[in-house]
Write a protein that holds these residues in place. Sequence first.
Motif, PDB file in Angstrom:
ATOM      1  N   LYS A 204       4.054  -8.404  -3.760  1.00  0.00           N
ATOM      2  CA  LYS A 204       4.405  -6.999  -3.931  1.00  0.00           C
ATOM      3  C   LYS A 204       3.769  -6.514  -5.231  1.00  0.00           C
ATOM      4  O   LYS A 204       4.025  -7.086  -6.307  1.00  0.00           O
ATOM      5  CB  LYS A 204       5.927  -6.829  -3.976  1.00  0.00           C
ATOM      6  CG  LYS A 204       6.395  -5.393  -3.776  1.00  0.00           C
ATOM      7  CD  LYS A 204       7.901  -5.351  -3.530  1.00  0.00           C
ATOM      8  CE  LYS A 204       8.371  -3.953  -3.141  1.00  0.00           C
ATOM      9  NZ  LYS A 204       9.812  -3.940  -2.793  1.00  0.00           N
ATOM     10  N   TYR A 205       2.957  -5.471  -5.136  1.00  0.00           N
ATOM     11  CA  TYR A 205       2.097  -5.048  -6.250  1.00  0.00           C
ATOM     12  C   TYR A 205       2.301  -3.562  -6.503  1.00  0.00           C
ATOM     13  O   TYR A 205       2.215  -2.744  -5.584  1.00  0.00           O
ATOM     14  CB  TYR A 205       0.638  -5.349  -5.875  1.00  0.00           C
ATOM     15  CG  TYR A 205      -0.381  -5.052  -6.937  1.00  0.00           C
ATOM     16  CD1 TYR A 205      -0.417  -5.787  -8.121  1.00  0.00           C
ATOM     17  CD2 TYR A 205      -1.330  -4.062  -6.747  1.00  0.00           C
ATOM     18  CE1 TYR A 205      -1.377  -5.538  -9.085  1.00  0.00           C
ATOM     19  CE2 TYR A 205      -2.300  -3.793  -7.705  1.00  0.00           C
ATOM     20  CZ  TYR A 205      -2.311  -4.539  -8.881  1.00  0.00           C
ATOM     21  OH  TYR A 205      -3.258  -4.277  -9.837  1.00  0.00           O
TER      22      TYR A 205
ATOM     23  N   MET B  37       3.686   1.644  -3.884  1.00  0.00           N
ATOM     24  CA  MET B  37       3.907   0.190  -3.886  1.00  0.00           C
ATOM     25  C   MET B  37       3.127  -0.429  -2.730  1.00  0.00           C
ATOM     26  O   MET B  37       3.045   0.145  -1.640  1.00  0.00           O
ATOM     27  CB  MET B  37       5.389  -0.105  -3.756  1.00  0.00           C
ATOM     28  CG  MET B  37       5.768  -1.508  -4.152  1.00  0.00           C
ATOM     29  SD  MET B  37       5.638  -1.867  -5.909  1.00  0.00           S
ATOM     30  CE  MET B  37       7.070  -1.019  -6.561  1.00  0.00           C
ATOM     31  N   TYR B  38       2.579  -1.605  -2.972  1.00  0.00           N
ATOM     32  CA  TYR B  38       1.743  -2.271  -1.975  1.00  0.00           C
ATOM     33  C   TYR B  38       2.261  -3.689  -1.714  1.00  0.00           C
ATOM     34  O   TYR B  38       2.739  -4.364  -2.628  1.00  0.00           O
ATOM     35  CB  TYR B  38       0.299  -2.354  -2.462  1.00  0.00           C
ATOM     36  CG  TYR B  38      -0.268  -1.028  -2.896  1.00  0.00           C
ATOM     37  CD1 TYR B  38      -0.827  -0.147  -1.974  1.00  0.00           C
ATOM     38  CD2 TYR B  38      -0.224  -0.640  -4.229  1.00  0.00           C
ATOM     39  CE1 TYR B  38      -1.335   1.075  -2.374  1.00  0.00           C
ATOM     40  CE2 TYR B  38      -0.728   0.582  -4.641  1.00  0.00           C
ATOM     41  CZ  TYR B  38      -1.280   1.439  -3.703  1.00  0.00           C
ATOM     42  OH  TYR B  38      -1.771   2.662  -4.108  1.00  0.00           O
ATOM     43  N   ALA B  39       2.169  -4.130  -0.467  1.00  0.00           N
ATOM     44  CA  ALA B  39       2.447  -5.516  -0.101  1.00  0.00           C
ATOM     45  C   ALA B  39       1.114  -6.134   0.300  1.00  0.00           C
ATOM     46  O   ALA B  39       0.573  -5.830   1.372  1.00  0.00           O
ATOM     47  CB  ALA B  39       3.454  -5.587   1.039  1.00  0.00           C
ATOM     48  N   ILE B  40       0.576  -6.963  -0.580  1.00  0.00           N
ATOM     49  CA  ILE B  40      -0.742  -7.552  -0.358  1.00  0.00           C
ATOM     50  C   ILE B  40      -0.538  -8.946   0.231  1.00  0.00           C
ATOM     51  O   ILE B  40       0.130  -9.791  -0.370  1.00  0.00           O
ATOM     52  CB  ILE B  40      -1.539  -7.599  -1.675  1.00  0.00           C
ATOM     53  CG1 ILE B  40      -1.678  -6.172  -2.238  1.00  0.00           C
ATOM     54  CG2 ILE B  40      -2.894  -8.245  -1.458  1.00  0.00           C
ATOM     55  CD1 ILE B  40      -2.371  -6.082  -3.575  1.00  0.00           C
ATOM     56  N   LEU B  41      -1.097  -9.170   1.420  1.00  0.00           N
ATOM     57  CA  LEU B  41      -0.758 -10.396   2.139  1.00  0.00           C
ATOM     58  C   LEU B  41      -1.964 -11.097   2.725  1.00  0.00           C
ATOM     59  O   LEU B  41      -3.050 -10.517   2.880  1.00  0.00           O
ATOM     60  CB  LEU B  41       0.235 -10.091   3.257  1.00  0.00           C
ATOM     61  CG  LEU B  41      -0.278  -9.379   4.519  1.00  0.00           C
ATOM     62  CD1 LEU B  41       0.581  -9.760   5.709  1.00  0.00           C
ATOM     63  CD2 LEU B  41      -0.284  -7.876   4.334  1.00  0.00           C
ATOM     64  N   ASP B  42      -1.731 -12.355   3.052  1.00  0.00           N
ATOM     65  CA  ASP B  42      -2.702 -13.135   3.815  1.00  0.00           C
ATOM     66  C   ASP B  42      -1.920 -14.049   4.746  1.00  0.00           C
ATOM     67  O   ASP B  42      -0.868 -14.585   4.373  1.00  0.00           O
ATOM     68  CB  ASP B  42      -3.612 -13.954   2.915  1.00  0.00           C
ATOM     69  CG  ASP B  42      -4.692 -14.658   3.729  1.00  0.00           C
ATOM     70  OD1 ASP B  42      -5.672 -13.990   4.106  1.00  0.00           O
ATOM     71  OD2 ASP B  42      -4.545 -15.865   4.006  1.00  0.00           O
ATOM     72  N   ILE B  43      -2.443 -14.200   5.947  1.00  0.00           N
ATOM     73  CA  ILE B  43      -1.778 -15.018   6.971  1.00  0.00           C
ATOM     74  C   ILE B  43      -2.768 -16.044   7.510  1.00  0.00           C
ATOM     75  O   ILE B  43      -3.921 -15.715   7.799  1.00  0.00           O
ATOM     76  CB  ILE B  43      -1.273 -14.122   8.132  1.00  0.00           C
ATOM     77  CG1 ILE B  43      -0.107 -13.245   7.653  1.00  0.00           C
ATOM     78  CG2 ILE B  43      -0.866 -14.957   9.333  1.00  0.00           C
ATOM     79  CD1 ILE B  43       0.325 -12.203   8.671  1.00  0.00           C
TER      80      ILE B  43
ATOM     81  N   CYS C  48       6.470  -0.170   1.415  1.00  0.00           N
ATOM     82  CA  CYS C  48       5.158  -0.603   0.930  1.00  0.00           C
ATOM     83  C   CYS C  48       4.065  -0.278   1.946  1.00  0.00           C
ATOM     84  O   CYS C  48       4.312  -0.241   3.156  1.00  0.00           O
ATOM     85  CB  CYS C  48       5.133  -2.113   0.678  1.00  0.00           C
ATOM     86  SG  CYS C  48       6.048  -2.647  -0.761  1.00  0.00           S
ATOM     87  N   ILE C  49       2.865  -0.077   1.433  1.00  0.00           N
ATOM     88  CA  ILE C  49       1.672  -0.044   2.268  1.00  0.00           C
ATOM     89  C   ILE C  49       1.139  -1.467   2.333  1.00  0.00           C
ATOM     90  O   ILE C  49       0.992  -2.137   1.305  1.00  0.00           O
ATOM     91  CB  ILE C  49       0.603   0.900   1.674  1.00  0.00           C
ATOM     92  CG1 ILE C  49       1.115   2.347   1.663  1.00  0.00           C
ATOM     93  CG2 ILE C  49      -0.702   0.808   2.455  1.00  0.00           C
ATOM     94  CD1 ILE C  49       0.207   3.316   0.939  1.00  0.00           C
TER      95      ILE C  49
END
Length: 457
Positions: A26-27, A1-7, A81-82
């Motif tokens: 969450k992907y 599972m991946y947590a794909i983010l932008d800040i 998550c990664i």
Amino acid sequence: MYAILDIETTGGKYNEEGITEIAIYKYDGHQIVDQFISLINPEREIQPFVVNLTGINSGMLRNAPKFYEVAKRIVEITEDCILVAHNAQFDYRILVTEFKRLGFDFVKETLCTVELAKNLIPNQASYSLGKLVRSLGIPVTDRHRASGDAIATVKLFKMLLDKDSSKKIIQESIRLSPKLQLEPRHIDIIEQLPTATGVYYIHRSDGEIIYIGKSNNIKKRINQHFTNSNQKSKKIQLHAAAVTYEATGSELVALLKESEEIKRNKPIYNRALRRTIFTHALYSFVDEQNYINFKIDKVDGRKKPITTFSNRDSAKSFILKAIEDYQLCQKLTGIYKTKSSCFKYDIKECNGACIGKESFEDYNKRAEDLIKKNSYKNKNMVIIDKGRDIDERSAIYIENGVFKGIGFFNLNYQINNIDVLESFITPMENNRDTQHIIQSYIRRNKRLKVIQLNSKQ
């Protein structure tokens, strides 16, 4: 599972920046299963150049939650998550700094799509998010806003997973998953799989791939692996800790990916499938009277076949149908051994090439049509097949008769030249197995769409 983010941040001195907006998707490797998007009051001034870049100003953030008010939600959505981000070092540092101000240690494994892209999509003019996704045909909206950039990163990451034929990203993800350190139940693994067409990967708990397969119904095929009682299935059942998959929509794409990735990863239980998957081939030669002759024979690596077959029976069925479709002579196709006329001529269904009655020019035109139809030698073309979604298609790219790779494109994205294709194609190895897979698939699927392309200038 991946947590794909932008800040998005206020800018300013190193480690003194504050967060103005955050977006986390969450992907699961196939689709977004959860999301969190919020403006955040950084409780400090925003640098003017950042306001111009993002459009976020202090007035917009006056009533936004402060970081401590959303911290719990961030912990929840990123659990197990990664973290994935474009320039992950920056986003991760900002999050760690904010949590440290709250007295909380935020520790995660991270993946950087900049580094992954440099490795998997080399020689790009730029690896900035905006320029990179545009060059790859990935639509992007709300550039420099957290949600827009995070969604673009999701789409980029999906493409990078497709291009990772060694499956390093997936294997590392499984190795780090705390859930897989427990004894898995096969029924739970099967429950999470789709009934879609694609390639599946059976992993040990350390992430290593022990078997790769292709199926038109992944769930059904894995169920067979886990319930069969033959020796290979029992070994797979003993070591299987997880199953990952790549939906392809197209059976042809699945066959090509399976062939490539078995050769590249060499799974322990795929030994039998590493061998060449065809035994016989169709060859042509010109006889002393200038007629094109055809011959079915065992595959000879020193000769270039027109097309190949899994066995002699399928080759014979092909040539028998070709005799009917192209009005070919039984004698000149090697089906009817005789020194005089063939049987078809005797019953008035052959024009007499076998005894020189039909001119070789007329006969050879039909023989050459057969060769052109079943060989992509020297051709620049793309085979269009089903995609993973209703608005997507797959593309199998052949340049100058050489298989170059596969990719997926949105129906709104026009394919009209090789440069457009190369932006989203995943390069793959051209070998006799891939030629056999493509040619036999084209033979079986008469309505397949094939676009002829102009050569590069």
